[in-house]
Design an enzyme around this catalytic site. Sequence first.
Site, mmCIF file in Angstrom:
data_model
loop_
_atom_site.group_PDB
_atom_site.id
_atom_site.type_symbol
_atom_site.label_atom_id
_atom_site.label_comp_id
_atom_site.label_asym_id
_atom_site.label_seq_id
_atom_site.Cartn_x
_atom_site.Cartn_y
_atom_site.Cartn_z
ATOM 1 N N GLU A 1 11.871 -39.940 95.829
ATOM 2 C CA GLU A 1 11.868 -38.652 95.127
ATOM 3 C C GLU A 1 13.272 -38.243 94.701
ATOM 4 O O GLU A 1 13.486 -37.772 93.592
ATOM 5 C CB GLU A 1 11.265 -37.577 96.029
ATOM 6 C CG GLU A 1 11.223 -36.191 95.409
ATOM 7 C CD GLU A 1 10.538 -35.191 96.308
ATOM 8 O OE1 GLU A 1 10.093 -34.147 95.786
ATOM 9 O OE2 GLU A 1 10.427 -35.437 97.520
ATOM 10 N N GLU B 1 1.805 -31.863 100.614
ATOM 11 C CA GLU B 1 1.954 -31.416 99.220
ATOM 12 C C GLU B 1 1.539 -32.546 98.275
ATOM 13 O O GLU B 1 2.268 -32.921 97.375
ATOM 14 C CB GLU B 1 3.414 -31.027 98.958
ATOM 15 C CG GLU B 1 3.687 -30.450 97.593
ATOM 16 C CD GLU B 1 5.153 -30.526 97.220
ATOM 17 O OE1 GLU B 1 5.451 -30.278 96.056
ATOM 18 O OE2 GLU B 1 5.994 -30.839 98.086
#
Length: 826
Positions: A696, A422
């Site tokens: 993240e 991704e």
Amino acid sequence: MVTTNVVAETTVSAASAANPAQTAQPVWSDWSEPVAVEAGLLEPTDWTAAFISPANGPNAAIGAFGEPAPIVFTDFALPAEPVSARLHVTAHGLFAAEINGTSVGESVLDPGWTSYRHRLRYRTFDVTPLLHAGAGNRVAALLGDGWWRGNLKWDNKPNRYGSRLALLAQLEVMCADGSRVTVATDPSWRACESAVMANSLYDGSTIDLRRPVGIDAATRSMPSFPVEVVGAPTHAPANASTDAAHTRDAATQPVQLVAPDGPAIQRIATRPAVKVWSSPAGKTLVDFGQNAVGWVRLRVRGGNATAGKTVTVRHAEVLEYGELGTRPLRGAKATDRYVLAGDGGRTLEPVFTLHGFRYAEVTGVSDLRAEDVEQVVVGTGMERRGWFSCSDDRLNRLFENVVWGARSNFVDIPTDCPQRDERLGWTGDIQVFSPTALYLFDASGLLVSWLKDLRAEQFPDGNVPHVVPEPDAERVDPPACAWGDAATIVPWNVYLATGDEDVLRRQIGSMTAWVDCMDALAGPSHLWRGGFQYGDWLDPSAPPEDPFRAKADPDVVATGCFARCAAVAAEAARVIGDEDAAERYGRLATEVRRAFRDAYVTADGRIASDAQTVYALAIEWRLLGDARLEALAGDRLAELVAEADCRIATGFVGTPIVCDALAKTGHADVAWRLLTQTACPSWLYQVTMGATTIWERWDSMLPDGSINPGSMTSFNHYALGTVADWMVRAIAGLRPTSPGWRTVDVQPICFDGLDHAEARHLTPYGMVEVAWRREGSGIALEAALPPNVRANVMLPDGRTATVTGQGTYRWHAAAGDRPQPQSAGA
């Protein structure tokens, strides 16, 4: 080609009211060496080349996904010695070009990733030294899947843009006898297979060393077969529309061949292995000491290079239970393989792939030594522009983690992570991080290119895709605040960093179209309510399986974003001289702010959902319109931070502004405690856990060393690293106050526990530097300015000064009360 010379004048102003000591004197520079400026292929008619693709061969479906990487090539003669030669080249897929067996240029993964349905970038190389007079010249290019037909999302679907790889190349040579020779891709070229048996950005590459290795060797020994023309490039007319109402239908929106706006993807550095050891499961592991992006360069010696043996290199960002922690990769295999030929020692390096990793697992090599492996760091070749350091090594490590996160995720486009399946241009991530990125690096070229893609892919109603480029031609994302805001906020931040008004002129249609989209969704109430929202994404209180579940009310966040974007659109219109638009969007911003207060703010300053993020955005985006309400909101924000024991409680929207909002309302000490908290969740928790990039999630790794159970967990993700910008502005005290850093504020907060801090930034005018240090009971402050930059200085004892022009200025002040810096605007 045009040549010119440059001379610069340096000036120094008179001493300021604070009477600083001053060094350096005005001087004229010598004339520069001549600077050559050369135009590329400016018109469609400048191109005579055609896209060519292998037509057949041993594998009849050579143009289909998953076959060995093809090479296309041709031979030609030159009537005399070349005096100038330029290769203009691009591809459907990736290309690596050679002339006469020598690589063309130092870039990799060319031509990079743009919105291929609208814009295809070409590269130009000076290849004069690679050619010779007479026959026997050969130009060749290896083609790879890349973004064109490789996997780009978690659904493992290839061929997003097409199933055929193709090359477009035009070599233009001027010879010593005055003749000109053009060698362009056409049906006379030939093709052959290479030793690259598989290549994927996400999965890795497989190279069979029993085949001829290298482009030139393959063209001279592998069977060749024909190529065919697969379609001529089309071009938008010179007066193509620049507003946001572009269609995403490639059939009606011609593809433009465009020159680069920024630097190419390059090998940035190499890093040696710091440790090689055997894991609990008996695997050979390598630690490079830094989470980065690139690949492993591996040397096998004659004694361990057995014919037919496969060497395998797997990659991961972290270890878990002593082994590679590969679960965060999700579907990405991140594995390179080499089938050895048994012909002695070799250096093994993959092609057309990219991995995010700190650790590698190597199998198939006996007696692996640390000196046998190194980490090749890859990224866009952006110049470093900004630095920070202080007396707290934890904060220095945090800042460097942000630098590495930016370097890792700026690979031609601003991506969200470099390791899993991704690696996309998420709009929300760069919207919040762009000020930090533009401080750290000269990212303007990369962002200008990306903004052109955003404008091209923006929907006719002004809605913005959640990722740019969007690989799925038919996908229509629902409007989402903070993510769609990238259309308005990113060009504004590029303008603030560079002073370049042209970026606003190019993007103003896109900027206002997004505001119009929000206006239509909000309706007469001016409140954006309901619909899909990411909200304050990855608020640490949200459960791993539901990152949407933030404390901040998504309607409050969406309406706040609406007001902010309208205000920025008004300012951008005013800069480029569109007073009608400036008045319209300025009035709209006022109306949305009023609606926000009426709907969400109580008389005592409480804001709906009572979360840190809603107070921060109300303060920083000037939504409250009243000093009393702002002070109350600041006090409540400080209370909420204290109640959380100064642990972070914000996600993507709140994190970039929470420290600013605290400092602006008189609570800089609370912001400092928030910054220096080490318990989870916090910025320094990551540092205490050994992070070398920004994570993240606040808890991507749990305190016991296990990986967060969420399916979306990256250890290299820059969005939460926006605090680096505040560290520069508050701790070092360096803040631009006009576009392009023409004026700056120097207002450090000398926090208790720090002995010194410094920052420097290479502005369009030259280097600006600020440093302070404790000396006895006072503070020594120093500022160095380039020509034509003015600094407004506030000393720790409250005195002020203004200095202008090149020089190094020094002050000494009592520690006194700490001044409160202003916030950073939009």
